[in-house]
Structure formats: C-alpha cells, structure tokens
Design a protein around this motif. Structure first.
Motif, PDB file in Angstrom:
ATOM      1  N   SER A 143      14.231   5.163  -8.929  1.00 28.54           N
ATOM      2  CA  SER A 143      14.068   3.713  -9.061  1.00 28.54           C
ATOM      3  C   SER A 143      13.074   3.123  -8.059  1.00 28.54           C
ATOM      4  N   SER A 144      12.231   3.949  -7.474  1.00 30.31           N
ATOM      5  CA  SER A 144      11.324   3.451  -6.433  1.00 30.31           C
ATOM      6  C   SER A 144       9.851   3.599  -6.809  1.00 30.31           C
ATOM      7  N   GLN A 145       9.562   3.619  -8.101  1.00 34.76           N
ATOM      8  CA  GLN A 145       8.174   3.789  -8.503  1.00 34.76           C
ATOM      9  C   GLN A 145       7.312   2.589  -8.120  1.00 34.76           C
ATOM     10  N   HIS A 146       7.897   1.424  -8.010  1.00 33.42           N
ATOM     11  CA  HIS A 146       7.142   0.217  -7.687  1.00 33.42           C
ATOM     12  C   HIS A 146       6.978   0.012  -6.176  1.00 33.42           C
ATOM     13  N   ILE A 147       7.627   0.841  -5.367  1.00 30.17           N
ATOM     14  CA  ILE A 147       7.580   0.663  -3.910  1.00 30.17           C
ATOM     15  C   ILE A 147       6.296   1.271  -3.365  1.00 30.17           C
ATOM     16  N   HIS A 148       5.583   0.477  -2.589  1.00 26.01           N
ATOM     17  CA  HIS A 148       4.339   0.930  -1.969  1.00 26.01           C
ATOM     18  C   HIS A 148       4.516   0.913  -0.452  1.00 26.01           C
ATOM     19  N   PHE A 149       4.358   2.064   0.161  1.00 25.06           N
ATOM     20  CA  PHE A 149       4.510   2.171   1.606  1.00 25.06           C
ATOM     21  C   PHE A 149       3.203   1.767   2.290  1.00 25.06           C
ATOM     22  N   ILE A 150       3.298   0.732   3.104  1.00 25.38           N
ATOM     23  CA  ILE A 150       2.117   0.212   3.797  1.00 25.38           C
ATOM     24  C   ILE A 150       1.878   1.042   5.057  1.00 25.38           C
ATOM     25  N   LYS A 151       0.680   1.585   5.178  1.00 27.62           N
ATOM     26  CA  LYS A 151       0.323   2.408   6.331  1.00 27.62           C
ATOM     27  C   LYS A 151      -0.765   1.705   7.144  1.00 27.62           C
ATOM     28  N   PRO A 152      -0.446   1.248   8.348  1.00 26.08           N
ATOM     29  CA  PRO A 152      -1.476   0.614   9.180  1.00 26.08           C
ATOM     30  C   PRO A 152      -2.553   1.629   9.589  1.00 26.08           C
ATOM     31  N   LEU A 153      -3.746   1.113   9.852  1.00 27.92           N
ATOM     32  CA  LEU A 153      -4.880   1.930  10.265  1.00 27.92           C
ATOM     33  C   LEU A 153      -5.557   1.299  11.476  1.00 27.92           C
ATOM     34  N   LEU A 154      -6.121   2.136  12.315  1.00 21.17           N
ATOM     35  CA  LEU A 154      -6.985   1.676  13.389  1.00 21.17           C
ATOM     36  C   LEU A 154      -8.425   1.648  12.898  1.00 21.17           C
ATOM     37  N   LEU A 155      -9.228   0.819  13.526  1.00 26.81           N
ATOM     38  CA  LEU A 155     -10.645   0.783  13.151  1.00 26.81           C
ATOM     39  C   LEU A 155     -11.296   2.150  13.330  1.00 26.81           C
ATOM     40  N   SER A 156     -10.881   2.865  14.370  1.00 30.01           N
ATOM     41  CA  SER A 156     -11.436   4.199  14.578  1.00 30.01           C
ATOM     42  C   SER A 156     -11.059   5.144  13.445  1.00 30.01           C
ATOM     43  N   GLU A 157      -9.846   4.991  12.887  1.00 36.03           N
ATOM     44  CA  GLU A 157      -9.443   5.821  11.756  1.00 36.03           C
ATOM     45  C   GLU A 157     -10.193   5.440  10.493  1.00 36.03           C
ATOM     46  N   VAL A 158     -10.431   4.161  10.301  1.00 34.55           N
ATOM     47  CA  VAL A 158     -11.227   3.727   9.154  1.00 34.55           C
ATOM     48  C   VAL A 158     -12.633   4.307   9.241  1.00 34.55           C
ATOM     49  N   LEU A 159     -13.187   4.326  10.463  1.00 36.03           N
ATOM     50  CA  LEU A 159     -14.525   4.875  10.659  1.00 36.03           C
ATOM     51  C   LEU A 159     -14.538   6.379  10.407  1.00 36.03           C
ATOM     52  N   THR A 160     -13.470   7.070  10.804  1.00 36.69           N
ATOM     53  CA  THR A 160     -13.409   8.518  10.610  1.00 36.69           C
ATOM     54  C   THR A 160     -13.245   8.878   9.140  1.00 36.69           C
ATOM     55  N   GLN A 161     -12.482   8.081   8.405  1.00 36.66           N
ATOM     56  CA  GLN A 161     -12.265   8.364   6.980  1.00 36.66           C
ATOM     57  C   GLN A 161     -13.551   8.248   6.177  1.00 36.66           C
ATOM     58  N   GLY A 162     -14.463   7.411   6.635  1.00 30.34           N
ATOM     59  CA  GLY A 162     -15.764   7.304   5.969  1.00 30.34           C
ATOM     60  C   GLY A 162     -15.764   6.545   4.663  1.00 30.34           C
ATOM     61  N   GLY A 163     -14.841   5.628   4.466  1.00 27.59           N
ATOM     62  CA  GLY A 163     -14.913   4.805   3.263  1.00 27.59           C
ATOM     63  C   GLY A 163     -13.642   4.853   2.441  1.00 27.59           C
ATOM     64  N   PRO A 164     -13.673   4.226   1.297  1.00 23.85           N
ATOM     65  CA  PRO A 164     -14.832   3.544   0.689  1.00 23.85           C
ATOM     66  C   PRO A 164     -15.099   2.177   1.329  1.00 23.85           C
ATOM     67  N   PHE A 165     -16.364   1.790   1.400  1.00 24.30           N
ATOM     68  CA  PHE A 165     -16.800   0.509   1.947  1.00 24.30           C
ATOM     69  C   PHE A 165     -17.522  -0.279   0.856  1.00 24.30           C
ATOM     70  N   PRO A 166     -17.425  -1.609   0.906  1.00 27.86           N
ATOM     71  CA  PRO A 166     -16.671  -2.446   1.850  1.00 27.86           C
ATOM     72  C   PRO A 166     -15.163  -2.377   1.592  1.00 27.86           C
ATOM     73  N   LEU A 167     -14.403  -2.599   2.669  1.00 30.12           N
ATOM     74  CA  LEU A 167     -12.954  -2.498   2.622  1.00 30.12           C
ATOM     75  C   LEU A 167     -12.357  -3.793   3.143  1.00 30.12           C
ATOM     76  N   LEU A 168     -11.517  -4.409   2.321  1.00 26.15           N
ATOM     77  CA  LEU A 168     -10.866  -5.655   2.714  1.00 26.15           C
ATOM     78  C   LEU A 168      -9.563  -5.319   3.444  1.00 26.15           C
ATOM     79  N   THR A 169      -9.406  -5.845   4.641  1.00 25.13           N
ATOM     80  CA  THR A 169      -8.241  -5.539   5.465  1.00 25.13           C
ATOM     81  C   THR A 169      -7.678  -6.818   6.072  1.00 25.13           C
ATOM     82  N   GLU A 170      -6.513  -6.658   6.675  1.00 23.48           N
ATOM     83  CA  GLU A 170      -5.869  -7.757   7.386  1.00 23.48           C
ATOM     84  C   GLU A 170      -5.440  -7.254   8.764  1.00 23.48           C
TER      85      GLU A 170
END
Length: 678
Positions: free
Chosen positions: A240-267
């Motif tokens: 019964s948890s197909q609609h549940i989305h686990f939010i995973k915070p990221l650091l800017l350094s991790e976003v830079l290491t992942q390499g995209g996709p860009f542009p990326l909208l964040t909060e």
C-alpha cells in the motif's frame, strides 16, 4: 508480501527473502536509546512510532552461538568454516558396543556422535563431561578392541581410545545431514533448533544471527544503517505504499558530483552555520525555503584573490578567470630584501629603487649600505660568514648607475665591469619599489600567464558584463594568489535574471529536489565575475596550503642587550677621559710654552688668568673658588682649541709676581677638580 501484523524487527529480518527487496516498513512501537545521540558508530539507535523505512539491503554482521545448558555465548564470524548438524533425538546406551552394533561397525556408517554424562578418566586422556564425542573408527589399541573418538579443545584435536566394553550410559545424537552456517540460517525450519558442531566445544548449541539493515528514511541525506537487534516492532506496508516518495536531501557538492541533469530546481533545507563568505546582496536570499535553480558547474576553473591598495582599510575580492576588464601593471613595493628574493624569478630581470637609507653592518664589511634613490638589479641569493661563524643568507644585487634603462642596454662590456655587486642581508628592513616601464593593457588571463603572483595592477577599463564593477574605483589592486576550486552556477527561481556562483567547499547548502519546471534565462547566464569577500573568510583562505609554500623570513642576528650597551659605553667614556688627562696634563707641565702663555695673557678672556687667581687665593688662605670657577678650569676640547693653548707656564713672567711660581701651583688640586668635572 502484503500488509502483515506487527512483528519484531529481528523476526522480520530472519524471515525476509532477500529477493523481495526493497520493502517499506512502518514503525509501530518506537524506541529511544536514553542519553544517546541519533546515531552510534554510524548505526541508527532511535526510531519514532510512525517512521517509514525503505529497506534496500540486509547484511549478516555476526552469529551468536549459545550453549543452552549453561547460557554461555560466543561470537562466530559469518565466514566460519565448520559444519552443523541438527539434533533429531537423544537415545541412551549402557555400553559402546551396544551403541555401535556389529552391522553398524562398517566404516561407511561412521562417524557417530554421542555424549558422556560424567567425566571418564582414560589411560590416554580425559573425556570431559557433556562434551560431544565423534566416533570415527573402530580399531585395536593395546590388544583391545576400541572406539577411536575425537573431540576439540579450542584449535587442538584430542584423540581418545575407548574400549567397546566401557560402561556408560552413552547418549547417541541422532542428527541430520551436516550443513554450512549459511545453509542452517536460511532454513526457516531450523530456527532456534539445537545443533551439534565438531569444531565447537559444546555438545549442542543454538545459533542467533544478527543483521544490519540498510534503508532510506524521509529527510535523511545518507543511507541509514539499523541493527536488527533494535527492540522495535515494524509492519510491512509495501503493497500500500506505491504512492509514497522518500525525500532525500542533497548537498551542493553532491549535486555537482552527480553531474546532472541540469538545470535542476531545488529548495533550500539548511544553510551551513558560520560567518558569511560574501558581502554580495544575494547572500541574504539564501535561507530555508528559498527555491534555487542549479545550472551546473562553472566553466571557469580558477579565481584570483585580490585586495585594494591605497586605502586605510583594504577590501578583498574574488575575481573570476572570466573577468573581461583591462589591467595595467603597477610597480610593486618590497619592505625587506627577503620580499625581493621571494619575487625574484630566474631569467626575468627585477630592478628596484631604494626608498630608505640603510647602513651596512660594521662587523661585516661585505654588507653594503644603501641610500635613497639607489638603483639595484637582483641577481640571486648567496651566503656569507657571520661574526659568530654562522652562515647568513644574503641577496646578491648589482648597483646600477643613474642613466636610463635604454642607455644601460647599449653599454659595452667595460662599462658592465665597472658596475658594483653588493650584498644585502635578507632581514634588511629597507624599502624598495620596482622600476617598471610597462604601459600595456592586459587581460586577466594574459597577465597571470606572463607574470608571477603577487602582482600589482590598476584596472583601466571595467568588465563590460559587470556594470557595477567595483575594481575600477581603486587606485591600485594587488593580485595575490590563484585558487582552483569548483563553483556551481545558481540562480534564484523568483529572479531568473540574477545568477551567481557558489563554492560548495565553503558554502555547501543542503537542498532537496523540488517539483516544477526550472526557468531558463534567454541568452548567456548573467553571472557576476567579481565578488567581495568578508575579512574573516579572506584570512581563512590565506591560511590554505597554497598560501604556505614560502618559508618565513629569517630573523636578524641578536643584538647586544641594553645593559651590555650601557656598560660598554661607560667603559669607552672612562678610557677616553683618561686619554684626555694623559695627553693634556703631563705634556703641559713638563714642556711649558712661554710664547703661547704670554699670548694668552694678552687676551682679555683668557682662562688662565682665573686659574692664577684661584691658585694665588688658595696659597693665601682665602675662600675656595666658586663652582663657576671650577668649570672654567676644564681643559678645552682638542677640536676647538690648539694643543698649545692647554699648556701652563712653569716659571714667572715679567708681568707676574711670585705667586705664579711653579711650586706655588697646586696641580694635584687642579687635576682632581678636572676629573670630577668630567
């Protein structure tokens, strides 16, 4: 697996099929480890009721082996090589011969496991109580038919020969087929069953595995590790948890290491604590809840640290390598000879002009003196021997003439030989300014490629892409060092036209991916190429290893203490006074000059008339001379009066009476007053 009743986490993990992962669990009864932090040794120790856990992997950490008879435990590594057999039943026999009947004594039906209820002392060893023995063969030992039995004591194996007529009782272990540790743990029917293992010292044992769960939780940036022994009940809600989305915070350094996709909208979820880095207006917009659009890594691989010149309070900037302003070189200033050596580059002439007078070292004639306006060319570094025998680092320079640089280039070899080479100690606290004849305008990239840092410049034309370029307003700018750090181009979602670059190393924001479509400004991104730094951040940058490549300047030699200088000066004054007395008193008394004395009497201001009056009054018994008379009895300095004026007449002259006789003069009194006056 569908929704189930709450079970203990340990039971859930033991029944879990690894092929069914991932599974989503809800915590039904939370646990809090009192006095602990949220994690201990990297593992989760606190779970609240209602928390959702997405289990992704399960790893076997260790297996606890327990003796059910005594409660003793030991830890087994997951790679334990021994074999385990499940105990099916226990049957009692009076003798070994009864336990092993003749048809079963064939080798293919061995080994047989059995227990000794009491310790039995044999001729070749001791059989411990409640220790499982493995009967592995039948043989004749000392002319007696015996059972060859084996048991383990730690890493050693003990062999016993028990006669078949030995009385018991003996308990035979009816067991299943031997299995490996992992095979036993994966069989649900053998959970908490009694097992026997010939590699372990207990007759029977129970295995209790411990696992580590790797899971994802809401608003947790890293993977969560949970021990299976955590006393918490969970419920499987995967279906019964197909609609549940686990939010995973990221650091800017991790976003830079992942390499995209860009542009990326964040909060923004969190802004790192500490003093601010930049003094730009956009810094105040970086707060929790602000939506950012990340456009990717900056295309400029390096920046320059720069400080303003000519103001009481300098300002500090970080200038991007994409800066398009035009710069003109300015003469550099060097407070010491050590700074000259640090700026000297072999193959590149460095000419300076002295701005302070500097005296050479008296104890070392090789150290030269400098006057304001002296022109020097730096040649390199050398060493000379100091006063106390130690080596002193010096700067080798060539003293240039007053002619212009163009004329110097046209000089012949004879003129070059006349130029003087001088030595300057590195600790010399002089002042030097660079002799510079360069009116070119450079771009920032060309300037740093042709000339070493630090370098002093004047911004002649501002960056056309930076309308509010602050560098133009300064009379001078010191480019100090190059910094190679990755930057991320970021823009405010509410202001698509405002873009800036953030260094994740010093401003690593915690963000989470937001829903929506990021805005893309038309044309190239309007990124500022100059950012003003706070003083605290600037000085922290100057402490980086890149700024510590130069050794500190050498200390000047130790000078005499003030007390030693006073003692030495007092000794010199005493020796000088004695020399004056010997040079002026003795020759005057032994070799008087009548002519000079007669000439002195013709002078109305003659000092010696007062001396005659003093001696005559002394011989007549009159009052003592006044302090003023004692002062005029001092011998004049040799530089102000000839030596002849310091002599006395030993005999009377025609114009004098008998009071001026040599015997009437008390010269010892005069010398005493003279010495006291000095």
């Amino acid at each position: 697996m569908g929704t189930r009743e709450p079970v203990a986490l340990q039971d859930f993990v033991r029944d879990l099929d690894p092929a069914s992962l991932p599974r989503v669990l809800r915590v039904c009864s939370g646990v809090y480890f009192e006095g602990s932090i949220y994690e201990i040794s990297g593992s989760e120790c606190c779970l609240s009721t209602g928390d959702l856990i997405k289990v992704t992997q399960v790893h076997l950490q260790k297996v606890i082996c327990e003796n059910p008879a005594t409660g003793e435990t030991m830890d087994l590594d997951p790679t334990f090589p021994g074999l385990f057999s499940p105990v099916v039943s226990l049957r009692s026999y009076k003798t070994l011969e009864e336990m092993v009947p003749a048809p079963a004594q064939s080798p293919w039906q061995l080994p047989v496991y059995f227990l000794l209820p009491h310790g039995m002392v044999m001729e070749d060893g001791v059989a411990a109580e409640d220790r499982p023995l493995m009967l592995e063969a039948m043989e004749v030992h000392l002319r007696t038919r015996c059972a060859r039995c084996v048991y383990n004591v730690g890493p050693q194996q003990v062999v016993l020969h028990l006669p078949l007529s030995q009385k018991g009782p003996f308990w035979k272990l009816e067991s299943g087929a031997p299995q490996t540790l992992h095979q036993i743990l994966e069989d649900p029917a053998l959970r908490d069953s009694r097992l026997i293992c010939a590699s372990l010292p207990w007759p029977s044992l129970i295995l209790k595995p411990q696992y580590e769960i790797q899971a994802i939780m809401h608003m947790r940036r890293t993977m969560v590790r949970i021990p299976s022994t955590l006393e918490v009940d969970v419920e499987d809600i995967t279906a019964s948890s197909q609609h549940i989305h686990f939010i995973k915070p990221l650091l800017l350094s991790e976003v830079l290491t992942q390499g995209g996709p860009f542009p990326l909208l964040t909060e923004i979820l969190e802004v790192p604590e500490g003093p601010p880095v930049f003094l730009s207006p956009w810094v105040s917009s970086l707060r929790k809840g602000q939506r950012l659009c990340i456009y990717g890594p900056s295309s400029t691989p390096w920046r320059l640290l720069a400080s303003s010149k000519g103001r009481k309070v300098p300002r500090h900037f970080m200038v991007s390598g994409a800066y398009q302003g035009k710069l003109r070189r300015r003469p550099r200033e060097f407070p010491t000879a050590y700074d000259l050596l640090a700026a000297f580059q072999p193959g590149q002439p460095l000419r300076v002009v002295a701005t302070k007078d500097c005296e050479g070292a008296e104890e070392n004639p090789e150290i030269a003196s400098l006057a304001v306006g002296d022109r020097l060319e730096v040649l390199g570094c050398s060493q000379v021997c100091g006063v106390q025998g130690q080596d002193i680092d010096v700067l080798v320079c060539q003293r240039l003439g007053e002619q212009a640089a163009e004329a110097e280039e046209a000089e012949d070899e004879e003129a070059e030989e006349d130029q003087e080479q001088i030595l300057l100690p590195l600790y010399l606290p002089g002042g030097f300014v660079e002799e510079l004849n360069d009116g070119r305008r450079y771009g920032l990239t060309d300037l740093t490629a042709q000339f070493p840092l630090p370098c002093e410049v004047k911004v002649m034309a501002k960056d056309p892409k930076h309308l509010d370029d602050p560098l133009v307003s300064f009379g001078g700018l010191r480019l100090e060092e190059k910094i190679a750090e990755p930057f991320v181009v970021v823009g405010l979602d509410s202001q698509p036209g405002l873009c800036f670059e953030i260094p994740p190393r010093w401003l690593d924001l915690t963000v989470v991916e937001a829903e929506g479509q990021p805005g893309q400004p038309a044309g190239p991104l309007p990124v500022a190429t100059v950012e003003e730094l706070t003083d605290a951040f600037y000085y922290s940058l100057r402490k980086l290893p890149a700024s510590k490549s130069q050794a500190p300047p050498p200390r000047p030699p130790k000078s005499q203490s003030l007390r030693e200088q006073k003692k030495q000066s007092s000794k010199e004054r005493g020796v000088k006074s004695l020399e004056i007395l010997e040079n002026q008193q003795t020759p005057a008394l032994l070799k008087p000059k009548a002519k000079s004395l007669r000439d002195s009497f013709n002078d109305k201001s003659s000092v010696y008339s007062k001396i005659d009056a003093f001696t005559s009054t002394k011989n007549l018994g009159t009052t003592k001379p006044s302090p003023q008379d004692r002062v005029v009895m001092m011998a004049p300095k040799a530089s102000s009066m000839p030596r002849g004026h310091c002599t006395f007449k030993s005999g009377p002259t025609p114009d004098q009476d008998s009071f001026l006789d040599v015997d009437a003069h008390d010269y010892e009194e005069i010398v005493e007053h003279f010495r006291k006056t000095l």
